[in-house]
Design a protein around this motif. Structure first.
Motif, short mmCIF file in Angstrom:
data_model
loop_
_atom_site.label_atom_id
_atom_site.label_comp_id
_atom_site.label_asym_id
_atom_site.label_seq_id
_atom_site.Cartn_x
_atom_site.Cartn_y
_atom_site.Cartn_z
N VAL A 16 112.43 30.40 -1.67
CA VAL A 16 112.00 30.73 -0.36
C VAL A 16 111.77 31.74 -0.17
CG1 VAL A 16 111.84 29.75 2.42
CG2 VAL A 16 112.93 28.21 1.19
N GLY A 17 112.68 32.55 -0.53
CA GLY A 17 111.80 34.04 -0.32
C GLY A 17 110.32 34.40 -1.07
N TRP A 18 109.97 33.58 -2.87
CA TRP A 18 109.24 33.91 -3.19
C TRP A 18 108.24 33.35 -3.14
CZ3 TRP A 18 112.16 32.76 -8.51
CH2 TRP A 18 112.86 33.44 -8.53
N ILE A 19 107.89 31.94 -2.32
CA ILE A 19 106.67 31.38 -1.77
C ILE A 19 106.53 32.44 -0.64
CG2 ILE A 19 106.57 29.32 -0.57
CD1 ILE A 19 107.97 27.98 -1.53
N GLN A 20 105.12 33.01 -1.05
CA GLN A 20 104.47 33.56 0.41
C GLN A 20 103.83 32.71 1.30
OE1 GLN A 20 103.67 36.78 -0.47
NE2 GLN A 20 105.40 36.78 -1.79
N PRO A 21 103.58 33.26 2.91
CA PRO A 21 103.48 32.45 3.45
C PRO A 21 102.17 32.57 4.16
CG PRO A 21 104.24 34.45 4.35
CD PRO A 21 104.64 34.40 3.10
N ALA A 22 101.46 31.51 4.30
CA ALA A 22 100.02 31.62 4.34
C ALA A 22 99.36 32.82 5.14
CB ALA A 22 98.91 30.20 5.38
N GLN A 23 98.33 33.30 4.71
CA GLN A 23 97.81 34.10 5.60
C GLN A 23 96.98 34.56 6.83
OE1 GLN A 23 97.64 37.96 3.68
NE2 GLN A 23 98.51 37.17 2.38
N ALA A 24 97.68 35.44 7.68
CA ALA A 24 96.90 34.57 8.67
C ALA A 24 95.48 35.45 9.32
CB ALA A 24 98.06 34.85 10.22
N ALA A 25 94.90 34.44 9.70
CA ALA A 25 93.18 34.76 10.10
C ALA A 25 93.37 36.47 10.82
CB ALA A 25 92.35 33.47 10.81
N ASP A 26 92.05 36.67 9.79
CA ASP A 26 92.09 38.81 10.13
C ASP A 26 90.88 38.56 11.35
OD1 ASP A 26 91.43 41.35 10.99
OD2 ASP A 26 91.67 41.40 8.84
N LEU A 27 91.27 38.59 12.67
CA LEU A 27 90.06 38.27 13.99
C LEU A 27 89.15 39.46 14.08
CD1 LEU A 27 91.80 36.41 15.93
CD2 LEU A 27 90.20 35.30 14.52
N ALA A 28 90.00 39.96 13.33
CA ALA A 28 88.33 41.42 13.40
C ALA A 28 87.49 41.63 12.63
CB ALA A 28 89.54 43.20 13.59
N HIS A 29 88.10 41.24 11.45
CA HIS A 29 87.22 41.79 10.63
C HIS A 29 86.74 40.32 10.21
CE1 HIS A 29 86.26 40.15 6.42
NE2 HIS A 29 86.35 41.25 6.10
N GLY A 30 86.85 39.35 10.99
CA GLY A 30 85.66 38.27 11.31
C GLY A 30 84.97 38.58 12.73
N GLY A 31 85.11 39.30 13.19
CA GLY A 31 84.36 40.25 14.05
C GLY A 31 83.37 40.61 13.40
N LYS A 32 83.68 41.55 12.67
CA LYS A 32 83.07 42.80 11.33
C LYS A 32 81.60 41.45 11.28
CE LYS A 32 85.97 46.04 11.36
NZ LYS A 32 86.38 46.56 10.77
N VAL A 33 82.71 40.02 10.61
CA VAL A 33 81.69 40.13 9.41
C VAL A 33 80.28 38.68 10.34
CG1 VAL A 33 81.49 37.62 7.88
CG2 VAL A 33 83.09 39.39 7.63
N PHE A 34 81.40 38.46 11.59
CA PHE A 34 79.98 37.77 12.67
C PHE A 34 78.81 38.35 12.76
CE2 PHE A 34 78.82 36.38 16.63
CZ PHE A 34 78.88 34.85 16.59
N GLY A 35 79.62 39.90 13.18
CA GLY A 35 78.51 40.77 14.27
C GLY A 35 77.54 41.00 12.50
N ALA A 36 77.63 41.09 11.48
CA ALA A 36 76.84 41.74 10.34
C ALA A 36 76.38 40.41 9.67
CB ALA A 36 77.36 41.86 9.30
N ASN A 37 76.55 39.02 10.09
CA ASN A 37 75.64 37.68 9.54
C ASN A 37 76.29 36.90 10.27
OD1 ASN A 37 76.19 38.75 6.57
ND2 ASN A 37 77.83 39.45 7.40
N CYS A 38 76.01 36.80 12.26
CA CYS A 38 75.63 35.55 12.41
C CYS A 38 74.77 35.80 13.40
CB CYS A 38 77.18 34.71 12.91
SG CYS A 38 78.46 34.56 11.47
N ALA A 39 75.79 37.07 14.79
CA ALA A 39 75.04 37.25 15.65
C ALA A 39 73.95 37.59 15.67
CB ALA A 39 75.74 38.92 16.06
N ALA A 40 72.63 37.54 15.18
CA ALA A 40 71.30 37.52 15.59
C ALA A 40 70.74 36.28 15.52
CB ALA A 40 70.72 38.21 13.88
N CYS A 41 71.53 35.25 15.26
CA CYS A 41 71.64 33.65 15.87
C CYS A 41 72.81 32.87 17.30
CB CYS A 41 71.43 32.46 14.57
SG CYS A 41 69.95 33.04 14.01
#
Length: 108
Positions: A16-41
């Motif tokens: 179990v110690g070797w199994i990596q948990p799923a990466q949690a979403a990075d909301l701050a990064h998602g906000g940056k991606v949104f600002g750069a790619n989605c916010a225009a629309c």
């Protein structure tokens, strides 16, 4: 029997110690991606092309856009929405989709 249980429990803990948990979403990064790619629309959760299909929670629910649906839409595009596959990484798309869901939950 006690020693066998100890060995088995130790083996389970090691595996179990070797199994990596799923990466949690990075909301701050998602906000940056949104600002750069989605916010225009989609600034503020709006949709400047089709106003009735905003990113507000009620509209997302009305059109069946859960997290998986948003990931699919961002990846593949549809109608006026461009596909971001190849332009954004899968992690970027996952983060921006999670950002959209989080913002919709907050009411934009």
């Amino acid at each position: 029997m006690g020693a066998l249980m100890t060995v088995l429990l130790t083996m389970v803990m090691v595996v179990v110690g070797w199994i990596q948990p799923a990466q949690a979403a990075d909301l701050a990064h998602g906000g940056k991606v949104f600002g750069a790619n989605c916010a225009a629309c989609h600034a503020g959760g709006r949709n400047v092309v089709v106003a009735s299909k905003s990113l507000k929670k009620t509209d997302l629910e009305k059109y069946g856009m859960d997290l998986a649906g948003i990931v699919y839409q961002v990846t593949n595009g549809k109608n006026a929405m461009p596909a971001f596959k190849g332009r954004l990484s899968a992690a970027d798309i996952e983060d921006v989709a999670n950002f959209v869901v989080a913002q919709a939950e907050k009411g934009w």
